[in-house]
Structure formats: C-alpha cells, structure tokens
Design a protein around this motif. Structure first.
Motif, mmCIF file in Angstrom:
data_model
loop_
_atom_site.group_PDB
_atom_site.id
_atom_site.type_symbol
_atom_site.label_atom_id
_atom_site.label_comp_id
_atom_site.label_asym_id
_atom_site.label_seq_id
_atom_site.Cartn_x
_atom_site.Cartn_y
_atom_site.Cartn_z
ATOM 1 N N PRO A 47 81.293 19.356 44.843
ATOM 2 C CA PRO A 47 81.747 18.368 45.829
ATOM 3 C C PRO A 47 82.639 17.302 45.191
ATOM 4 C CG PRO A 47 79.394 18.793 46.055
ATOM 5 C CD PRO A 47 79.833 19.449 44.786
ATOM 6 N N GLU A 48 83.549 16.780 45.963
ATOM 7 C CA GLU A 48 84.456 15.740 45.496
ATOM 8 C C GLU A 48 83.664 14.545 44.984
ATOM 9 O OE1 GLU A 48 88.202 14.500 44.561
ATOM 10 O OE2 GLU A 48 87.697 16.373 45.606
ATOM 11 N N GLY A 49 84.010 14.114 43.769
ATOM 12 C CA GLY A 49 83.361 12.950 43.189
ATOM 13 C C GLY A 49 82.098 13.248 42.418
ATOM 14 N N GLU A 50 81.619 14.526 42.449
ATOM 15 C CA GLU A 50 80.412 14.883 41.709
ATOM 16 C C GLU A 50 80.763 15.454 40.339
ATOM 17 O OE1 GLU A 50 77.400 14.244 42.693
ATOM 18 O OE2 GLU A 50 78.040 13.484 44.660
ATOM 19 N N VAL A 51 79.792 15.476 39.445
ATOM 20 C CA VAL A 51 80.010 15.984 38.089
ATOM 21 C C VAL A 51 80.141 17.514 38.122
ATOM 22 C CG1 VAL A 51 79.033 16.214 35.773
ATOM 23 C CG2 VAL A 51 78.737 14.073 37.060
ATOM 24 N N ASP A 52 81.227 18.030 37.540
ATOM 25 C CA ASP A 52 81.450 19.467 37.462
ATOM 26 C C ASP A 52 80.801 19.985 36.178
ATOM 27 O OD1 ASP A 52 82.339 22.063 37.283
ATOM 28 O OD2 ASP A 52 84.336 21.607 38.074
ATOM 29 N N VAL A 53 79.565 20.454 36.295
ATOM 30 C CA VAL A 53 78.803 20.878 35.114
ATOM 31 C C VAL A 53 79.475 22.063 34.414
ATOM 32 C CG1 VAL A 53 76.581 21.760 34.297
ATOM 33 C CG2 VAL A 53 76.653 20.060 36.136
ATOM 34 N N ILE A 54 79.976 23.020 35.192
ATOM 35 C CA ILE A 54 80.614 24.194 34.595
ATOM 36 C C ILE A 54 81.828 23.791 33.774
ATOM 37 C CG2 ILE A 54 81.832 26.344 35.114
ATOM 38 C CD1 ILE A 54 80.052 26.716 37.496
ATOM 39 N N LYS A 55 82.598 22.847 34.290
ATOM 40 C CA LYS A 55 83.782 22.398 33.569
ATOM 41 C C LYS A 55 83.405 21.707 32.270
ATOM 42 C CE LYS A 55 88.100 19.850 34.259
ATOM 43 N NZ LYS A 55 88.891 19.043 35.232
ATOM 44 N N LEU A 56 82.318 20.939 32.314
ATOM 45 C CA LEU A 56 81.864 20.254 31.096
ATOM 46 C C LEU A 56 81.417 21.253 30.031
ATOM 47 C CD1 LEU A 56 79.775 17.295 32.574
ATOM 48 C CD2 LEU A 56 82.007 17.163 31.455
ATOM 49 N N ILE A 57 80.755 22.324 30.466
ATOM 50 C CA ILE A 57 80.212 23.289 29.511
ATOM 51 C C ILE A 57 81.286 24.214 28.966
ATOM 52 C CG2 ILE A 57 78.633 25.251 29.251
ATOM 53 C CD1 ILE A 57 76.828 23.907 31.298
ATOM 54 N N THR A 58 82.149 24.728 29.840
ATOM 55 C CA THR A 58 83.108 25.749 29.426
ATOM 56 C C THR A 58 84.477 25.207 29.077
ATOM 57 O OG1 THR A 58 83.872 26.151 31.687
ATOM 58 C CG2 THR A 58 81.943 27.382 30.946
ATOM 59 N N GLY A 59 84.774 23.992 29.511
ATOM 60 C CA GLY A 59 86.089 23.429 29.232
ATOM 61 C C GLY A 59 87.105 23.762 30.296
ATOM 62 N N ASN A 60 86.753 24.662 31.197
ATOM 63 C CA ASN A 60 87.638 24.906 32.330
ATOM 64 C C ASN A 60 86.823 25.426 33.508
ATOM 65 O OD1 ASN A 60 87.910 27.751 33.048
ATOM 66 N ND2 ASN A 60 88.578 28.052 30.930
ATOM 67 N N LYS A 61 87.283 25.126 34.691
ATOM 68 C CA LYS A 61 86.540 25.447 35.905
ATOM 69 C C LYS A 61 86.666 26.926 36.230
ATOM 70 C CE LYS A 61 85.789 23.736 40.583
ATOM 71 N NZ LYS A 61 86.196 22.747 41.581
#
Length: 279
Positions: A47-61
């Motif tokens: 969701p907009e404004g929420e933390v993108d956990v996958i992006k943090l872990i992998t470096g890309n969405k």
C-alpha cells in the motif's frame, strides 16, 4: 511428500522410488489448468506509504508484469516438466541386488499437487481442475504414496546412510477406495493366479503381516508385532523404525535399498508413506 518444503525437487519422496520392470513409478497425474505466471494481483502490492519489506530485503521490488499472458487448458510446458521429472527418477534407480523382491506395480500418489510447491514467491503449485480459485497459490498439502497388499513391494533407494538409522512415516488409517490403482485387482501386481484370497475383515486381520527389507534381507512383523512397533508420536503422526544399528555401515557412508509391502489384508488395509528419515 508434504508441501511446501524447501528444494522440492531434491528431497522429494517420489525421487527415492525404484520403477517396476515396465518403467512405472508413482507420479503426479493431475494436470494444471494452465502454465506460466499468474496475471498481476494488485492485492499483493505494498500500500502507498507503507514499508516495502520485499524491496528492503532484495534491493528491488519483485513484481509480475501487467501484460502477463495466461493460456488456459494447454499443458505442454507442464507435461514436459513432468516427463523430465519422471526421467530423473528412472535414471540411476535400477536394481542391482540379487534378491526375491519384485518392485510392485500398484503404488500411486495421493494428494500430491502438480507444479513446484516450495512455498516461495515465484513457485507455481496446484491450479487443479477442482480448485475453487486458481489464483489461491496454496501449497499446503499432505501428499504421499498409497498402496495395499496387492500393490506389491515399494522399493526405495536411500543415499549415504552412515549411522544405520531408517525410519518410515506411514499413515495406516486410509480407506480402500483411496487405492484406486488396485481397485479391481485380486492378486499382487494384478498377476494371473489360481489362488483365491479369503475375504478379510475391515480391521487388521490376524493374517496381516508387514514385510520390510534392508538391502534385500527381509524381516517380517506379525499383526501384533506391527501394532507394537507403531509409534504414534503425535496426532496423525505414525513412524516405524525399521533400522537402528550403529554397526550396520561400520561408520562408512553407503547407499541402502529399503523396501516394504503388506500381506494378508487384501485391498482393505491401505497405507500411505509420506516421509522417510535416515542417517
């Protein structure tokens, strides 16, 4: 063959099973309704404004393309994968022991979904014709290999046994109708015979025997011995220790053949092997 599990191709119970003389080995017969990735599901987006956990872990969405195409009722890709998988079982699984054990023809899979069911984001699992929702991506199944007396010997190859321990996890409560491959059989492996088997009671008859073999050496448990060896370690979890001998390999790794069969119960007692543990 419970799923999901890590590295499903490498630790699949089915990959341990030896084929019969005609090359048959239990395999997943259900076909997927379609192959390839699913269309993009916006409910999986962060969701907009929420933390993108996958992006943090992998470096890309990790996101599937919006224009992903889905082809219904074409299983060429799945069939090719299954043929490759079956071929990998046949290679290297030829019997080289001089024993009276004949690989059974009546074992089959039960509740094993098609596809790669490792529980990972990109794994494609299930999509069976009876699924209520083909997008559910549900990997949780308690699959195994089922059979009865008429199924014959189920023969397994176990690699690098060192500590002399082999444990079989078998579900002993399955119903006669669940062994469909032997439904109309009256003899082991459906071989022609003049011998007539007596009708058996639904419960374990006194004539029931459980044979297992380690490298061709056969051991037989009577009904009472089998029930005594049945270790119910928790609800719906039964295990049978068929080898516990630290001197079996003299501390050296070796490949071991393990086989078992049912006798004296016809098609009324149906077992499902789900796991094999060894060390």
């Amino acid at each position: 063959s419970f799923t999901p599990r890590a590295n499903p191709e490498e630790n699949d119970l089915l990959s341990l099973i030896q084929p019969d003389a005609d090359g048959y080995v239990p395999h997943v017969e259900t076909k997927m309704v379609y192959d390839g990735p699913d269309v993009h599901n916006p409910n999986f987006d962060t969701p907009e404004g929420e933390v993108d956990v996958i992006k943090l872990i992998t470096g890309n969405k990790r996101q599937l393309k919006e224009n992903t195409s889905v082809v219904l009722s074409e299983n060429d890709g799945q069939a090719e994968k299954e043929n490759m998988w079956i071929g990998s079982n046949l290679r290297g699984n030829t019997r080289n022991l001089d024993t009276p054990i004949v690989v059974g023809k009546g074992w089959e899979t039960l509740d094993v979904p098609p596809g790669r069911c490792g529980g990972e984001y990109d794994d494609i699992c299930g999509r069976e014709p009876d699924d209520k929702c083909l997008l559910q991506g549900h990997h949780d199944r308690r699959g195994g290999v089922v059979g009865n007396e008429y199924s014959g010997w189920l023969v397994l190859n176990l690699n690098k046994v060192k500590e002399g321990i082999v444990v079989l996890k078998i579900e002993t409560w399955h119903l006669p109708r669940e062994s469909t491959r032997t439904k109309d059989w009256k003899t082991v492996n459906n071989e022609k015979s003049t011998r007539t088997l007596k009708e058996q009671a639904p419960d374990y008859p006194d004539t029931f025997h459980f044979d297992f073999a380690i490298n061709g050496k056969i051991t037989t448990w009577t009904k009472d011995q089998f029930l005594e060896k049945d270790q119910v370690i928790q609800r719906v979890v039964e295990v049978f220790n068929v080898l516990d001998d630290p001197n079996f390999t003299n501390g050296e790794e070796q490949d071991v053949e393990v086989a078992f069969r049912l006798r004296g119960s016809g098609n009324l007692r149906v077992f499902k092997l789900t796991h094999v543990y060894w060390a």
